[in-house]
Design a protein around this motif. Structure first.
Motif, PDB file in Angstrom:
ATOM      1  N   UNK A  21       0.801  -1.266  -0.021  1.00 39.77           N
ATOM      2  CA  UNK A  21      -0.154   0.115   0.031  1.00 39.77           C
ATOM      3  C   UNK A  21       0.923   1.270  -0.038  1.00 39.77           C
ATOM      4  N   UNK A  22       2.220   1.254   0.586  1.00 42.71           N
ATOM      5  CA  UNK A  22       3.116   2.155   0.633  1.00 42.71           C
ATOM      6  C   UNK A  22       4.037   2.240  -0.304  1.00 42.71           C
ATOM      7  N   UNK A  23       4.417   1.025  -0.949  1.00 39.43           N
ATOM      8  CA  UNK A  23       5.650   1.229  -1.846  1.00 39.43           C
ATOM      9  C   UNK A  23       5.462   0.110  -2.859  1.00 39.43           C
ATOM     10  N   UNK A  24       6.578   0.148  -3.819  1.00 38.09           N
ATOM     11  CA  UNK A  24       6.424  -0.890  -4.984  1.00 38.09           C
ATOM     12  C   UNK A  24       7.321  -2.140  -4.609  1.00 38.09           C
ATOM     13  N   UNK A  25       7.054  -3.247  -5.280  1.00 41.14           N
ATOM     14  CA  UNK A  25       8.112  -4.431  -5.119  1.00 41.14           C
ATOM     15  C   UNK A  25       9.593  -4.321  -5.184  1.00 41.14           C
ATOM     16  N   UNK A  26       9.825  -3.051  -6.063  1.00 42.80           N
ATOM     17  CA  UNK A  26      11.302  -3.005  -6.433  1.00 42.80           C
ATOM     18  C   UNK A  26      11.883  -2.304  -5.302  1.00 42.80           C
ATOM     19  N   UNK A  27      10.930  -1.540  -4.401  1.00 40.85           N
ATOM     20  CA  UNK A  27      11.571  -0.848  -3.119  1.00 40.85           C
ATOM     21  C   UNK A  27      11.814  -1.901  -2.070  1.00 40.85           C
ATOM     22  N   UNK A  28      11.390  -3.001  -2.097  1.00 35.73           N
ATOM     23  CA  UNK A  28      11.449  -3.826  -0.841  1.00 35.73           C
ATOM     24  C   UNK A  28      12.887  -4.438  -0.836  1.00 35.73           C
ATOM     25  N   UNK A  29      13.325  -4.409  -1.882  1.00 35.08           N
ATOM     26  CA  UNK A  29      14.958  -5.227  -1.983  1.00 35.08           C
ATOM     27  C   UNK A  29      15.798  -4.363  -1.295  1.00 35.08           C
ATOM     28  N   UNK A  30      15.629  -3.480  -0.858  1.00 36.33           N
ATOM     29  CA  UNK A  30      16.636  -2.616  -0.096  1.00 36.33           C
ATOM     30  C   UNK A  30      16.656  -2.786   1.495  1.00 36.33           C
ATOM     31  N   UNK A  31      15.634  -3.446   2.033  1.00 33.24           N
ATOM     32  CA  UNK A  31      15.453  -3.390   3.261  1.00 33.24           C
ATOM     33  C   UNK A  31      16.090  -4.653   4.038  1.00 33.24           C
ATOM     34  N   UNK A  32      16.566  -4.509   5.154  1.00 30.92           N
ATOM     35  CA  UNK A  32      17.069  -5.735   5.986  1.00 30.92           C
ATOM     36  C   UNK A  32      16.005  -5.935   6.867  1.00 30.92           C
ATOM     37  N   UNK A  33      15.854  -7.243   7.533  1.00 29.74           N
ATOM     38  CA  UNK A  33      15.001  -7.637   8.435  1.00 29.74           C
ATOM     39  C   UNK A  33      14.611  -6.510   9.655  1.00 29.74           C
ATOM     40  N   UNK A  34      15.712  -6.040  10.129  1.00 31.47           N
ATOM     41  CA  UNK A  34      15.629  -4.912  11.279  1.00 31.47           C
ATOM     42  C   UNK A  34      14.818  -3.689  10.855  1.00 31.47           C
ATOM     43  N   UNK A  35      15.314  -3.412   9.325  1.00 34.17           N
ATOM     44  CA  UNK A  35      14.541  -2.060   8.734  1.00 34.17           C
ATOM     45  C   UNK A  35      13.149  -2.119   8.604  1.00 34.17           C
ATOM     46  N   UNK A  75      11.003  -4.517  10.027  1.00 34.76           N
ATOM     47  CA  UNK A  75      10.386  -4.649  11.230  1.00 34.76           C
ATOM     48  C   UNK A  75      10.052  -3.155  11.987  1.00 34.76           C
ATOM     49  N   UNK A  76      11.107  -2.473  11.899  1.00 36.34           N
ATOM     50  CA  UNK A  76      10.783  -0.917  12.322  1.00 36.34           C
ATOM     51  C   UNK A  76       9.759  -0.412  11.309  1.00 36.34           C
ATOM     52  N   UNK A  77       9.713  -0.515  10.423  1.00 33.99           N
ATOM     53  CA  UNK A  77       8.771   0.054   9.435  1.00 33.99           C
ATOM     54  C   UNK A  77       7.559  -0.253   9.752  1.00 33.99           C
ATOM     55  N   UNK A  78       7.261  -1.791   9.761  1.00 40.85           N
ATOM     56  CA  UNK A  78       6.013  -2.470   9.973  1.00 40.85           C
ATOM     57  C   UNK A  78       5.589  -1.975  11.286  1.00 40.85           C
ATOM     58  N   UNK A  79       6.399  -1.841  12.393  1.00 40.68           N
ATOM     59  CA  UNK A  79       5.881  -1.367  13.679  1.00 40.68           C
ATOM     60  C   UNK A  79       5.302   0.074  13.490  1.00 40.68           C
ATOM     61  N   UNK A 111       1.839  -0.290  12.041  1.00 42.72           N
ATOM     62  CA  UNK A 111       0.917  -0.721  12.982  1.00 42.72           C
ATOM     63  C   UNK A 111       0.434   0.470  14.012  1.00 42.72           C
ATOM     64  N   UNK A 112       1.238   1.471  14.317  1.00 42.46           N
ATOM     65  CA  UNK A 112       0.955   2.629  15.113  1.00 42.46           C
ATOM     66  C   UNK A 112       0.350   3.858  14.097  1.00 42.46           C
ATOM     67  N   UNK A 113       0.031   3.330  12.790  1.00 37.59           N
ATOM     68  CA  UNK A 113      -0.468   4.381  12.244  1.00 37.59           C
ATOM     69  C   UNK A 113       0.423   5.942  12.057  1.00 37.59           C
ATOM     70  N   UNK A 114       1.713   5.680  12.202  1.00 37.48           N
ATOM     71  CA  UNK A 114       2.289   6.907  12.255  1.00 37.48           C
ATOM     72  C   UNK A 114       2.830   7.516  10.862  1.00 37.48           C
ATOM     73  N   UNK A 115       2.992   6.629  10.042  1.00 43.34           N
ATOM     74  CA  UNK A 115       3.227   7.029   8.402  1.00 43.34           C
ATOM     75  C   UNK A 115       1.988   7.869   7.743  1.00 43.34           C
TER      76      UNK A 115
END
Length: 101
Positions: free
Chosen positions: A31-45, A47-51, A54-58
């Motif tokens: 809903x917020x990014x394209x598939x091509x953007x997912x390749x740059x993220x690590x697991x920690x990053x 998880x931070x974005x998903x948290x 979940x808080x509706x901060x974005x």
């Protein structure tokens, strides 16, 4: 490299940095990014974005930037960047359109 498929267990997506997502997390992020953007993220990053999701901060914000540049030795160099309101941006576009007529 982008991989989307059903892995063992609950995983749906995997990238080369070791980040995995469930199908629900994947759909939420799409809903917020394209598939091509997912390749740059690590697991920690991710998880931070998903948290934060979940808080509706974005929040999304549209901004307009007018860039003034000049050509020096055949290359464009930025002289100034100015943030504009939507009205200021439209006024600039109308002014340029009027000059073309």
């Amino acid at each position: 490299m982008l991989l989307v498929f059903h892995l063992s267990g609950n995983s749906y997506y995997y990238n080369d940095k070791g980040m995995t997502l469930t199908k629900e997390e994947y759909n939420q992020l799409m809903q917020y990014m394209d598939e091509d953007e997912l390749i740059i993220f690590t697991e920690d990053e991710i998880n931070y974005l998903l948290s934060d999701l979940d808080k509706n901060i974005i929040d999304q914000q549209q901004v307009y930037v007018m860039t003034t540049s000049q050509i020096v030795d055949g290359e464009a160099q930025i002289i100034n960047e100015e943030f504009l309101s939507e009205k200021e941006m439209q006024d600039q576009l109308y002014l340029r359109y009027d000059l073309l007529e």
